[in-house]
Write an enzyme that holds these catalytic residues in place. Structure first.
Site, short mmCIF file in Angstrom:
data_model
loop_
_atom_site.label_atom_id
_atom_site.label_comp_id
_atom_site.label_asym_id
_atom_site.label_seq_id
_atom_site.Cartn_x
_atom_site.Cartn_y
_atom_site.Cartn_z
CG HIS A 139 42.78 -17.36 -26.25
ND1 HIS A 139 43.25 -18.37 -25.44
CD2 HIS A 139 43.88 -16.74 -26.76
CE1 HIS A 139 44.58 -18.35 -25.46
NE2 HIS A 139 44.98 -17.37 -26.26
CG ASP A 216 38.99 -14.48 -22.06
OD1 ASP A 216 39.72 -13.62 -21.54
OD2 ASP A 216 39.38 -15.30 -22.91
CD GLN A 219 44.09 -9.61 -25.83
OE1 GLN A 219 44.49 -8.44 -25.79
NE2 GLN A 219 44.93 -10.63 -25.96
CE LYS A 242 46.66 -12.08 -22.92
NZ LYS A 242 47.66 -12.39 -23.93
CB CYS A 380 45.75 -19.11 -28.82
SG CYS A 380 47.48 -19.40 -28.54
N1 C6P Z 1 46.22 -14.19 -25.82
C1 C6P Z 1 47.51 -13.35 -27.68
O1 C6P Z 1 48.56 -13.12 -28.28
P1 C6P Z 1 47.05 -16.27 -20.64
O2 C6P Z 1 47.97 -16.96 -21.60
O3 C6P Z 1 46.41 -17.23 -19.68
O4 C6P Z 1 47.65 -15.08 -19.98
O5 C6P Z 1 45.87 -15.65 -21.55
C2 C6P Z 1 45.12 -16.48 -22.37
C3 C6P Z 1 44.14 -15.67 -23.15
C4 C6P Z 1 42.79 -15.80 -22.88
N2 C6P Z 1 41.88 -15.07 -23.53
C5 C6P Z 1 42.22 -14.16 -24.45
C6 C6P Z 1 41.15 -13.35 -25.11
C7 C6P Z 1 43.56 -13.99 -24.79
O6 C6P Z 1 43.89 -13.09 -25.71
C8 C6P Z 1 44.55 -14.77 -24.14
C9 C6P Z 1 46.00 -14.65 -24.51
C10 C6P Z 1 47.57 -13.92 -26.29
O7 C6P Z 1 46.42 -13.08 -28.18
C11 C6P Z 1 48.48 -15.10 -26.21
S1 C6P Z 1 47.88 -16.47 -27.14
#
Ligand code: C6P
Length: 422
Positions: A139, A216, A219, A242, A380
């Site tokens: 991401h 990370d 997910q 999430k 993203c």
């Molecule tokens: N992915 C998706 O629709 P934040 O925005 O900081 O809570 O998470 C960022 C982020 C980091 N790593 C991974 C693997 C992610 O999937 C995400 C967020 C969302 O896939 C929003 S772009």
């Protein structure tokens, strides 16, 4: 926990024993609505998952009864708020099996957690010519902070490639990992592909040459039990929204040896022992990394989400979702003209796909008219799209409250979309 005869069961009813989907769905009031006159089918869980009633109740109780600032008041409300905030830290510690409660740092989410590590560990341990190893399926929030650090320090970003299924090339990883590597930072589960990466193997190999590893986990943690001691990762990041909690809150887990050694990220109130114009003495972790008034309500809500998940059981959730993903994958594979993007044998609840001659945004718009919420775009993860030679995908992402009937509705919606474009 058991999945009996999973392959022989036709459809629609889960065979995961003790998993009461009707009761679970009743905990999520938002799901019981119609969109465009159709029952809502919420399949955008990888973007943000929905919030169960116990989390909403915890937020309302906090604002109705306990609300105050923390760590600084002698009055009862401040003490109650402080207790609830620190209690949430304990819940996170137990849920992720961190050795010490001080290893849980509250941040805004995964993005802030990775930036924190880049600007503390990175600025103090990574220098010109050093290498940071990420993967081809990151991401943007696990790419851009490292690019910024490389600009600041002269370090170099290296990328572990993946194959056409979306599986990491571990032979290439072995070649890329070298004495120049100062950090490996990889996604546990890909948001664009669903791939579950072999993170234990990555950590073991990196540690064999004393290289720390950041995972990370944005997910991964909604779908499986995470044990940071068993993984032996140095840093683990997640986002509350999430994990069925509020937005604007998340966690950085870091091994205490790092937290003691690293400089603070932000300066301000609540992160100090003492301040004078000549010198400030920083507090110990976790407070050293939590400057200013934090997202108190969000933290308490995230703690309530952890309680809720534990009441169901992460193993139950993982087993139910594995069954649902298998059902959905087989159903989507039957649709002529549909190509799944991300077909690694080891996957979590993400179904990214493209349809011949139909833009993913059109798929998303047509499905929305049928009450089905998916995400369309690059998620993203632009380098992932480039790797597969496509501008975007349509992505259905599952949570444990989704049903087999909702998968049937998705299939029906996709077939309608195809017919409309013929
Ligand atoms: N992915 C998706 O629709 P934040 O925005 O900081 O809570 O998470 C960022 C982020 C980091 N790593 C991974 C693997 C992610 O999937 C995400 C967020 C969302 O896939 C929003 S772009």
């Amino acid at each position: 926990m058991s999945i009996e005869n999973a392959t022989q069961v036709p459809s629609k009813v889960s065979v995961v024993s003790g998993f009461d989907i009707t009761r679970i769905r009743a905990d999520f009031p938002i799901l019981a609505q119609e969109v465009h006159g159709k029952p809502l089918v919420y399949l955008d869980n990888a973007a943000s998952a929905q919030t169960p009633q116990p989390v909403l109740d915890a937020l309302i109780k906090f604002y109705q009864q306990d609300y105050s600032n923390i760590h600084r008041g002698v009055h009862v409300l401040s003490q109650r708020s402080t207790e609830a905030y620190e209690d949430a830290r304990l819940k996170l510690q137990r849920h992720f099996n961190a050795e010490e409660v001080s290893e849980i740092i509250f941040v805004r989410g995964t993005t802030e957690a990775i930036n924190l590590v880049a600007q503390t560990y990175g600025r103090s341990h990574i220098h010109k010519g050093d290498e940071i190893l990420i993967s081809a399926m990151e991401h943007h929030s696990n790419i851009v902070p490292w690019q910024m650090l490389c600009e600041q320090t002269g370090a170099v970003l290296r990328v572990i490639p993946m194959d056409d299924q979306g599986t990491l090339d571990m032979e290439e990883f072995d070649k890329l990992l070298s004495p120049k590597t100062k950090l490996v930072s990889v996604v546990h589960v890909s948001n664009a592909l669903g791939t579950i990466n072999p993170v234990k193997e990555i950590i073991k190999k990196a540690h064999s040459i004393d290289v720390p590893v950041l995972l990370d986990g944005a997910q991964a943690c909604p779908h499986m039990k995470i044990d940071v001691q068993d993984l032996d990762c140095d840093f683990y990041t997640m986002s509350g929204h999430k994990l069925f909690g509020p937005t604007g809150i998340g966690t950085l887990y870091a091994k205490s040896k790092w937290l003691e050694a690293l400089p603070p990220y932000h300066g301000g109130g609540d992160m100090i022992e003492s301040v004078s114009f000549e010198k400030s003495v920083y507090a110990k972790a976790p407070h050293k990394f939590e400057a200013g008034t934090p997202n108190i309500a969000g933290t308490i809500g995230m703690g309530a989400a952890i309680d809720y998940l534990q009441s169901i059981g992460m193993e139950q959730i993982a087993a139910y979702e594995a069954e649902l993903l298998d059902y959905a994958t087989k159903a989507l594979e039957q649709i002529s003209g549909l190509r799944l993007i991300g077909t690694s044998p080891n996957k979590a609840s993400v179904l990214s796909f493209v349809l011949d001659g139909i833009h993913p945004h059109d798929i998303g718009t047509i499905l929305d008219q049928k009450g089905i919420a998916i995400r369309a775009g690059h998620h993203c993860a632009e380098p992932v799209m480039k790797r597969f030679g496509i501008p975007a995908t349509a992505r259905a992402s599952l949570a444990f409250y989704n049903t087999h009937a909702e998968i049937d509705a998705l299939v029906d919606g996709i077939e309608t979309t195809i017919r409309l474009f013929q």
